[in-house]
Design an enzyme around this catalytic site. Structure first.
Site, PDB file in Angstrom:
ATOM      1  N   ASP A  43       8.695   2.715  -2.886  1.00  0.00           N
ATOM      2  CA  ASP A  43       7.327   1.836  -1.545  1.00  0.00           C
ATOM      3  C   ASP A  43       8.539   0.699  -0.665  1.00  0.00           C
ATOM      4  O   ASP A  43       8.225   1.092   0.727  1.00  0.00           O
ATOM      5  CB  ASP A  43       6.530   0.932  -2.045  1.00  0.00           C
ATOM      6  CG  ASP A  43       5.730   2.013  -3.003  1.00  0.00           C
ATOM      7  OD1 ASP A  43       5.222   2.851  -3.062  1.00  0.00           O
ATOM      8  OD2 ASP A  43       4.869   1.110  -4.564  1.00  0.00           O
ATOM      9  N   HIS A  73       1.785   7.418  -3.114  1.00  0.00           N
ATOM     10  CA  HIS A  73       0.910   5.975  -2.280  1.00  0.00           C
ATOM     11  C   HIS A  73       0.344   4.867  -1.904  1.00  0.00           C
ATOM     12  O   HIS A  73       1.318   5.930  -0.653  1.00  0.00           O
ATOM     13  CB  HIS A  73       1.769   5.116  -3.373  1.00  0.00           C
ATOM     14  CG  HIS A  73       1.317   3.346  -4.592  1.00  0.00           C
ATOM     15  ND1 HIS A  73      -0.462   2.992  -4.357  1.00  0.00           N
ATOM     16  CD2 HIS A  73       2.114   1.941  -4.552  1.00  0.00           C
ATOM     17  CE1 HIS A  73      -0.664   1.727  -4.526  1.00  0.00           C
ATOM     18  NE2 HIS A  73       1.020   1.770  -4.477  1.00  0.00           N
TER      19      HIS A  73
END
Length: 327
Positions: free
Chosen positions: A82, A107
Site C-alpha cells: 500500500d 486492497h
C-alpha cells in the site's frame, strides 16, 4: 444478503486476447500471476530490478520495468504494498494509462483514502483474496480456491464487473466464492478486523493472559502452552466447525467456563474500545496517522516491534518452538 459469485457466474472471456501486467512479484503478485497464466491468460510482470525480477524470469515470465509493462498491457494489477503504491502510480503507472484499460487492486486502501486518484477513462476494480498469496497458489494447484471480495470503484466501460469476475476466476477465487462489496467496505472492515481482532486484539489477549498466569506464580512455559500454543488448536476448530462446533468438541468443563467467564473478560467495555478504534478507521484518522508514520521512516512501529520482541512470551516461545519444531 451478500451477493456471492461462483464459477458459473464468471467467464474468462473479458481477459482473452488481452495482456495482463502484474505489478509486483511478492506473495500475492507471484501467486496471482502464476494462477492467471495457468488459466490460459497472457501475463507479464512489472518490477524494479532485483531478486523478484530474477525469480519471475526464472519462472518463465516476461519481465519489464513498471512503466514499460503498463505500456504493453490492457489490464494492470497493482500488487505492491500500500505505502509504495502512490509513488509508483504517480511516476510509472498513471502517465501511461490509456482509455478503456482496467486497473485492479487487491486492497482498497490507497484508492479509498485518496492516495491514488485514478483518471476517469479507466475501469477501476478490486479482487481481494481473503488469504495470503501462498495459500492462493496452493489451493489453486489443488483444484480449489480461496474466497475473495470483488468490487467496482469506477465503471468506465460498463463491463468492469465482468472483468473483475474474470480476474477472480483466473486466480481460482470463484471456485470458493466471491462476495461483492465496495472499496470502502473492504478497506474499513479489513483495517478494523486487523486492529481489533486478528492482529492487535488477539495478540494483546494472548499477552495479557500469559502475563496474568506468570504474575500468579505459574511457570512461563506452562503459561505459554495454555494461552498461545492451544490458541491455534481452538482457532482451527472454530475455522472448521464454527463457534458452536468448537464448543461441542472441547471438554464440558472448558465449555462451561468459557461461556460463563469469557463475557466477563471480553465485556462491553472492550466492545466500546473496538468501536472507538473503528471510528478512527472510518474517519480516516488512522490512515492519516499511518501515512505520516511511514513518511517519517516508521520510528514508532520499530519501537513497538522491539518491545514485542523483548516480551517474555517471545523468549519462552522461542525455546518452546525449538523443542517442538526444531526451529
Amino acid at each position: 444478503m451478500a451477493k456471492i459469485y461462483t464459477d458459473r457466474d464468471a467467464s474468462l472471456d473479458p481477459l482473452r486476447d488481452k495482456t495482463i501486467a502484474v505489478i509486483g512479484y511478492g506473495s500475492q503478485g507471484r501467486a496471482q500471476a502464476l494462477n492467471l497464466r495457468d488459466s490460459g491468460l497472457d501475463v507479464i510482470v512489472g518490477l524494479r530490478p532485483g531478486k523478484s525480477w530474477e525469480l519471475a524470469e526464472k519462472e518463465g515470465f516476461k519481465v519489464y520495468r513498471v512503466d514499460e509493462a503498463v505500456k504493453r498491457a490492457d489490464v494492470i494489477m497493482m500488487l505492491i504494498p500500500d505505502m509504495v503504491q502512490p509513488e509508483v502510480w504517480k511516476n510509472q503507472v498513471e502517465p501511461h494509462l490509456r482509455e478503456g484499460m482496467t486497473v485492479d487492486f487487491a486492497h482498497g486502501f490507497t484508492v479509498h483514502y485518496g492516495l491514488i486518484k485514478p483518471p476517469e477513462f479507466v475501469d477501476v476494480v478490486m479482487v481481494a483474496p481473503k488469504s495470503p498469496g501462498a495459500k492462493v497458489r496452493e489451493e489453486f494447484l489443488a483444484g480449489r480456491g480461496v474466497p475473495a471480495l470483488v468490487a467496482v470503484y469506477q465503471d468506465y466501460s460498463g463491463r468492469a464487473l465482468d472483468t473483475a469476475l474474470a480476474i477472480a476466476k483466473g486466480i481460482g477465487a470463484t471456485r470458493a466464492g466471491v462476495i461483492e462489496t465496495t472499496f470502502k467496505e473492504e478497506t474499513e472492515t479489513d483495517l478494523i478486523g486487523e486492529q481489533t481482532v486478528l492482529v492487535g486484539g488477539l495478540m494483546e489477549l494472548i499477552k495479557k493472559g500469559f502475563e496474568t498466569l506468570v504474575e500468579l506464580g505459574y511457570q512461563p512455559e506452562v503459561a505459554y502452552f495454555e494461552v498461545l500454543n492451544e490458541a491455534k488448536l481452538i482457532m482451527d476448530l472454530i475455522w472448521r466447525y464454527g463457534i458452536t462446533g468448537m464448543l461441542e468438541r472441547v471438554s464440558v468443563t472448558a465449555r462451561y467456563g468459557g461461556l460463563t467467564v469469557g463475557p466477563k473478560v471480553i465485556d462491553d467495555r472492550v466492545k466500546e474500545n473496538m468501536k472507538k478504534a473503528a471510528e478512527r478507521v472510518r474517519s480516516g484518522e488512522f490512515a492519516r496517522e499511518w501515512v505520516e508514520e511511514y513518511r517519517k521512516g516508521m520510528p514508532r512501529l520499530q519501537k513497538l516491534l522491539e518491545d514485542t520482541r523483548s516480551h517474555e512470551i517471545e523468549r519462552v516461545g522461542k525455546e518452546m518452538r525449538r523443542l517442538l519444531f526444531g526451529d
